[in-house]
Design a protein around this motif. Sequence first.
Motif, PDB file in Angstrom:
ATOM      1  N   TYR A  71       0.805  -1.216  -0.077  1.00 21.38           N
ATOM      2  CA  TYR A  71      -0.012  -0.004   0.038  1.00 21.38           C
ATOM      3  C   TYR A  71       0.913   1.199   0.083  1.00 21.38           C
ATOM      4  O   TYR A  71       1.891   1.144   0.835  1.00 21.38           O
ATOM      5  CB  TYR A  71      -0.929  -0.078   1.235  1.00 21.38           C
ATOM      6  CG  TYR A  71      -1.534   1.286   1.325  1.00 21.38           C
ATOM      7  CD1 TYR A  71      -2.574   1.845   0.648  1.00 21.38           C
ATOM      8  CD2 TYR A  71      -1.282   2.083   2.532  1.00 21.38           C
ATOM      9  CE1 TYR A  71      -3.182   2.959   0.710  1.00 21.38           C
ATOM     10  CE2 TYR A  71      -2.058   3.272   2.696  1.00 21.38           C
ATOM     11  CZ  TYR A  71      -2.850   3.797   2.057  1.00 21.38           C
ATOM     12  OH  TYR A  71      -3.429   5.127   2.231  1.00 21.38           O
TER      13      TYR A  71
ATOM     14  N   TYR B 244      -4.445  13.865  -0.123  1.00 17.93           N
ATOM     15  CA  TYR B 244      -4.423  12.460  -0.362  1.00 17.93           C
ATOM     16  C   TYR B 244      -4.615  12.140  -1.741  1.00 17.93           C
ATOM     17  O   TYR B 244      -5.310  12.700  -2.418  1.00 17.93           O
ATOM     18  CB  TYR B 244      -5.793  11.846   0.401  1.00 17.93           C
ATOM     19  CG  TYR B 244      -5.751  10.415   0.461  1.00 17.93           C
ATOM     20  CD1 TYR B 244      -4.695   9.814   1.326  1.00 17.93           C
ATOM     21  CD2 TYR B 244      -6.078   9.737  -0.641  1.00 17.93           C
ATOM     22  CE1 TYR B 244      -4.642   8.356   1.354  1.00 17.93           C
ATOM     23  CE2 TYR B 244      -5.927   8.171  -0.673  1.00 17.93           C
ATOM     24  CZ  TYR B 244      -5.171   7.559   0.340  1.00 17.93           C
ATOM     25  OH  TYR B 244      -5.056   6.349   0.436  1.00 17.93           O
TER      26      TYR B 244
ATOM     27  N   GLN C  25      -3.788   8.604  -4.386  1.00 16.95           N
ATOM     28  CA  GLN C  25      -3.186   7.359  -4.647  1.00 16.95           C
ATOM     29  C   GLN C  25      -1.994   7.075  -5.346  1.00 16.95           C
ATOM     30  O   GLN C  25      -1.713   7.936  -6.289  1.00 16.95           O
ATOM     31  CB  GLN C  25      -4.216   6.601  -5.476  1.00 16.95           C
ATOM     32  CG  GLN C  25      -4.303   4.871  -4.903  1.00 16.95           C
ATOM     33  CD  GLN C  25      -5.437   4.334  -5.608  1.00 16.95           C
ATOM     34  OE1 GLN C  25      -5.592   4.457  -6.892  1.00 16.95           O
ATOM     35  NE2 GLN C  25      -6.179   3.487  -5.239  1.00 16.95           N
TER      36      GLN C  25
ATOM     37  N   VAL D 266     -11.387  12.341  -0.300  1.00 13.60           N
ATOM     38  CA  VAL D 266     -11.019  11.123   0.058  1.00 13.60           C
ATOM     39  C   VAL D 266      -9.787  11.115   1.168  1.00 13.60           C
ATOM     40  O   VAL D 266      -9.060  12.096   0.748  1.00 13.60           O
ATOM     41  CB  VAL D 266     -10.500  10.305  -1.226  1.00 13.60           C
ATOM     42  CG1 VAL D 266      -9.898   9.103  -0.929  1.00 13.60           C
ATOM     43  CG2 VAL D 266     -11.679  10.070  -2.281  1.00 13.60           C
ATOM     44  N   LYS D 267      -9.986  10.541   2.198  1.00 16.31           N
ATOM     45  CA  LYS D 267      -8.730  10.564   3.303  1.00 16.31           C
ATOM     46  C   LYS D 267      -7.787   9.254   3.072  1.00 16.31           C
ATOM     47  O   LYS D 267      -6.833   9.238   3.486  1.00 16.31           O
ATOM     48  CB  LYS D 267      -9.311  10.672   4.580  1.00 16.31           C
ATOM     49  CG  LYS D 267     -10.301  11.912   4.779  1.00 16.31           C
ATOM     50  CD  LYS D 267      -9.736  13.192   4.661  1.00 16.31           C
ATOM     51  CE  LYS D 267      -8.745  13.556   5.816  1.00 16.31           C
ATOM     52  NZ  LYS D 267      -7.950  14.759   5.383  1.00 16.31           N
ATOM     53  N   LYS D 268      -8.353   8.111   2.549  1.00 12.25           N
ATOM     54  CA  LYS D 268      -7.768   7.127   2.308  1.00 12.25           C
ATOM     55  C   LYS D 268      -8.419   6.045   1.454  1.00 12.25           C
ATOM     56  O   LYS D 268      -9.791   5.900   1.525  1.00 12.25           O
ATOM     57  CB  LYS D 268      -7.605   6.170   3.809  1.00 12.25           C
ATOM     58  CG  LYS D 268      -6.959   4.662   3.602  1.00 12.25           C
ATOM     59  CD  LYS D 268      -6.124   4.300   4.950  1.00 12.25           C
ATOM     60  CE  LYS D 268      -5.335   3.112   4.599  1.00 12.25           C
ATOM     61  NZ  LYS D 268      -4.540   2.572   5.456  1.00 12.25           N
ATOM     62  N   SER D 269      -7.684   5.379   0.644  1.00 22.15           N
ATOM     63  CA  SER D 269      -8.147   4.611  -0.370  1.00 22.15           C
ATOM     64  C   SER D 269      -7.204   3.246  -0.615  1.00 22.15           C
ATOM     65  O   SER D 269      -6.094   3.626  -1.161  1.00 22.15           O
ATOM     66  CB  SER D 269      -8.527   5.077  -1.786  1.00 22.15           C
ATOM     67  OG  SER D 269      -8.900   4.318  -2.662  1.00 22.15           O
ATOM     68  N   TYR D 270      -7.671   2.036  -0.224  1.00 26.49           N
ATOM     69  CA  TYR D 270      -6.637   0.897  -0.346  1.00 26.49           C
ATOM     70  C   TYR D 270      -7.563  -0.037  -0.742  1.00 26.49           C
ATOM     71  O   TYR D 270      -8.717  -0.395  -0.224  1.00 26.49           O
ATOM     72  CB  TYR D 270      -6.024   0.643   1.056  1.00 26.49           C
ATOM     73  CG  TYR D 270      -5.424  -0.598   1.003  1.00 26.49           C
ATOM     74  CD1 TYR D 270      -4.305  -0.897   0.223  1.00 26.49           C
ATOM     75  CD2 TYR D 270      -5.833  -1.757   1.676  1.00 26.49           C
ATOM     76  CE1 TYR D 270      -3.628  -2.293   0.162  1.00 26.49           C
ATOM     77  CE2 TYR D 270      -5.149  -3.022   1.836  1.00 26.49           C
ATOM     78  CZ  TYR D 270      -4.040  -3.355   0.986  1.00 26.49           C
ATOM     79  OH  TYR D 270      -3.639  -4.373   0.798  1.00 26.49           O
TER      80      TYR D 270
ATOM     81  N   GLY E 145      -7.849   1.098  -8.324  1.00 27.22           N
ATOM     82  CA  GLY E 145      -9.193   1.493  -8.063  1.00 27.22           C
ATOM     83  C   GLY E 145      -9.400   2.763  -7.125  1.00 27.22           C
ATOM     84  O   GLY E 145      -8.340   3.261  -6.300  1.00 27.22           O
ATOM     85  N   TYR E 146     -10.355   3.482  -7.223  1.00 29.11           N
ATOM     86  CA  TYR E 146     -10.498   4.694  -6.433  1.00 29.11           C
ATOM     87  C   TYR E 146     -12.031   4.858  -6.132  1.00 29.11           C
ATOM     88  O   TYR E 146     -12.915   4.427  -7.112  1.00 29.11           O
ATOM     89  CB  TYR E 146     -10.299   5.920  -7.245  1.00 29.11           C
ATOM     90  CG  TYR E 146      -9.631   6.779  -6.431  1.00 29.11           C
ATOM     91  CD1 TYR E 146      -7.956   6.645  -5.766  1.00 29.11           C
ATOM     92  CD2 TYR E 146     -10.023   8.140  -6.283  1.00 29.11           C
ATOM     93  CE1 TYR E 146      -7.580   7.625  -5.051  1.00 29.11           C
ATOM     94  CE2 TYR E 146      -9.222   8.965  -5.577  1.00 29.11           C
ATOM     95  CZ  TYR E 146      -8.018   8.934  -4.665  1.00 29.11           C
ATOM     96  OH  TYR E 146      -7.644   9.627  -4.149  1.00 29.11           O
TER      97      TYR E 146
END
Lengths: 511, 511
Positions: free
Chosen positions: A103, A111, A113, B99-103, B116-117
């Motif tokens: 990750y 933020y 990705q 978005v604060k987190k995306s995993y 992906g998001y």
Amino acid sequence: MKFKNRLSLLTLILVLSAVNLIAQEKVDLEMMYRIKTEGIRNSQIQDLSFHLTDFLGPRLSGSTNLRNARNWTADKFRDWGLSNVRIDSYGEFGRGWNVKKSYIAMKEPYYAQVIGYPKAWTDGTNGPIDSEVMLLEITSEEDFAKYRGKLKGKVVITPANLPNNPAFEAEAKRLTDQELEDRKAINIGGGGGRYTPEMLAQLRAQRELDQKLTAFLLEEEVGLRLTGTRGSFGTVFHTRAGSYSKEVKPSIPEIEIASEHHGRIYRLLKNGKKVQIEAEVEVEWLDDDYNGYNVLAEIPGTDKALKPELVMLGAHLDSWHAGTGANDNASGVAVMMEAIRILKTLDFQPKRTIRIAIWGEEEQGLFGSRGYVQKYVADRNSKEKKAEWDRISAYFNLDNGSGKIRGIYLEGNDQLVPVFEKWFEPFHDMGAKTITLRNTGSTDHVAFDAVGVPGFQFIQDPIDYGKGYHTNMDLYERMQISDMTQAAVIIAAMVYNTAQRDEKLPRKPWN
Amino acid sequence: MKFKNRLSLLTLILVLSAVNLIAQEKVDLEMMYRIKTEGIRNSQIQDLSFHLTDFLGPRLSGSTNLRNARNWTADKFRDWGLSNVRIDSYGEFGRGWNVKKSYIAMKEPYYAQVIGYPKAWTDGTNGPIDSEVMLLEITSEEDFAKYRGKLKGKVVITPANLPNNPAFEAEAKRLTDQELEDRKAINIGGGGGRYTPEMLAQLRAQRELDQKLTAFLLEEEVGLRLTGTRGSFGTVFHTRAGSYSKEVKPSIPEIEIASEHHGRIYRLLKNGKKVQIEAEVEVEWLDDDYNGYNVLAEIPGTDKALKPELVMLGAHLDSWHAGTGANDNASGVAVMMEAIRILKTLDFQPKRTIRIAIWGEEEQGLFGSRGYVQKYVADRNSKEKKAEWDRISAYFNLDNGSGKIRGIYLEGNDQLVPVFEKWFEPFHDMGAKTITLRNTGSTDHVAFDAVGVPGFQFIQDPIDYGKGYHTNMDLYERMQISDMTQAAVIIAAMVYNTAQRDEKLPRKPWN
């Protein structure tokens, strides 16, 4: 007709013999029909492709997935009734390595990705990491001093020159008649390499500096290194590797990230903005088996004199780790498996033994095929011949993606031209007809060619190959199922012809 | 020359007047030189591009980043000495969302990253989720029964038909002379739309089923929905949205994933294999300000009679959320900002007032520009004219990526042909010369054209635009800096010409 003298008669005999020599290259057109029909009507390419990619996953040398894939392949051969199915070690490879979690995201200035994946055989982060990113600008050893003592636990990034030019040319193409014709021309190289001595010296110096940097980062206990790499638009090349040597060496966790994401972090830092990264990499090392392996299986020969002789076909099963190695080289494996399935299904009496070899550890230097050759065929350094050197008529390989076969590289062997010209005739209307004397490199056929045994790679259409191989996007969708169906049919035919030919294929001089 | 009668004399006068009318379209070539020189020698395009993308980040309507971007833009205008800089609300938009987190990753059958998001304006997962994936195959409402009571907290996926064809055509291209010429031709549409009534009914039924499915998944308390979407090779389109309405509605967390990763999960499930996903999505809702805004700034007019009149230029600042909206539309904003910077720097005396408008909330339906028009220009439904309707000579827009300007769309207004033919002359050698009567849609110029005020979008080279806009890969690297430099120069010239022209630009009839 009356002969004026013995010389004329002799001339005629010689001419007739030459005609005879060419005429003797026979093709069994009924078998060609049967091969085509089985390959097209009952193709298992799609199912093989799904299992080799989606189901088995990435197959990095030494990984659990590659072990599973070997077993799955051997089981499939057994299901099909092939003989002498075995997973054969050629010697040592090194440590196994699996990614358990990966990750990475940017937390500041906002933020976002980050597309990236751990560099193969690098260590994990030991839990989550949350750190400012430090830009390391190092052009000589003296620059290390600027950073000494400041990097512990930090995320670091180095500049990279990653082109991101718009694609004004299509990524996928069919070779045109003209391009195929051009591929027949032999370019006799002039003197001089690609690099001047100055360039070589510079490259060497850069490599040394890179090695020192790696050691420095380890010494400084850096938390995570981000590396930019080739590719764009979310496609990321993942090829370079840490050490898989069984001599355990700790390494800095390292993630290769998308060129645009690398560019963003680099530009932000270069403009004095703060960048915060959160990341977590968990890897697993396997130290229970350091060996490398190939999967072998056969259709035994039936001719008393010829059955010890071999026709081989193969492709490598290992892949890089961020995609599922679809075009490199699940496609080659699927085609070769399908080719032998077609031949087995047709249930004919091969004169020679047909052996399929699904190689391991190709990506690190053709280890599987070279290991096999070293063990059974010949030592390419000492030129010592081993049991199979005399017995292998030819080895056929496929490893340039899933694009259609358009012809074959003869590796300079002029004697093969009339043979393959004839063998390809039934496939002209499938787009395969180009017989070139050219060499091609970087695939497992080289291991055989290097010891004087005919080894071949085919000319293939470049369908998304250059763009996707060795990337995170080398996935099932890259595989051109109908192209692969064509390839399996042609290879089955080539193997059949080689198995049934009166003589082994003529060789280039070696020794 | 002797005139036979008064009619001949009158004819001559009329002819001369006509010649005069055409001749009166003058271009100040010294100013053209000065604009080109400032735009090319002192271009700030690269710096603007960096700040609008890397620095400010994705700028989803209502998000914190968009608020920051508005402030940054207004500050820049103030730095440059523009007048009447203001952040102007046109009315209500809705909720903010960050978005604060995306995993997300696949854990079984093996570990693999998933690109992906989160779908915009969907809820988070409330902490990490670790679940088997359920494949929902729903073709009618009756199918819901199969899944009722089984989905709580689970990850679900629906099938999708996502093409992944090889790219046999280049993604980036320069329009050829022939293509530009073709773009002048007006196609008068015949009867009949794209869809038959049957197709429309089918689409409507599908939409209704989709809505029912969404409600069903919420009712069943599904943990996370995975949606496949357009794009390939790591590029993922992110356009569809949950609700930003200020009437708070809970939604299922939803991640739009790469087509290949969707395909893999779908195929594994379809083949009876178990797929386990781990994921975490954290989002933040903003409920402190539901308004939508535009950023406005001016170079005031100096001609006593004409200074209440306006020449406007603009582009939208908002973007989708997974990239940084580089080609859609940081590039348009950077070009328009640069165009007004050039004009401000040249410090001339504009007759009319030049106003730049950096629009908000374009992606949800041209809200910013339509809101502005509704507030200041005219009501497009009632046709009520407001204060600025009579005063705006033209509005220029840029929103088709960062490719070079090749010409302009005149939205059917024949009277403009001789004007723009003349105005483009100094830019023929920069590749811009095509004046077409055609309409083009989907950009903010439409808001002005809809109320009879001349509004224009330019013809642009399609450089990586179609492939990257609305995707996670719409990042700085997509921006063609030298193309944008050309565009800024041409737009500055068009704005200059409009500001200095004796008359406002001729209009199409409206009302």
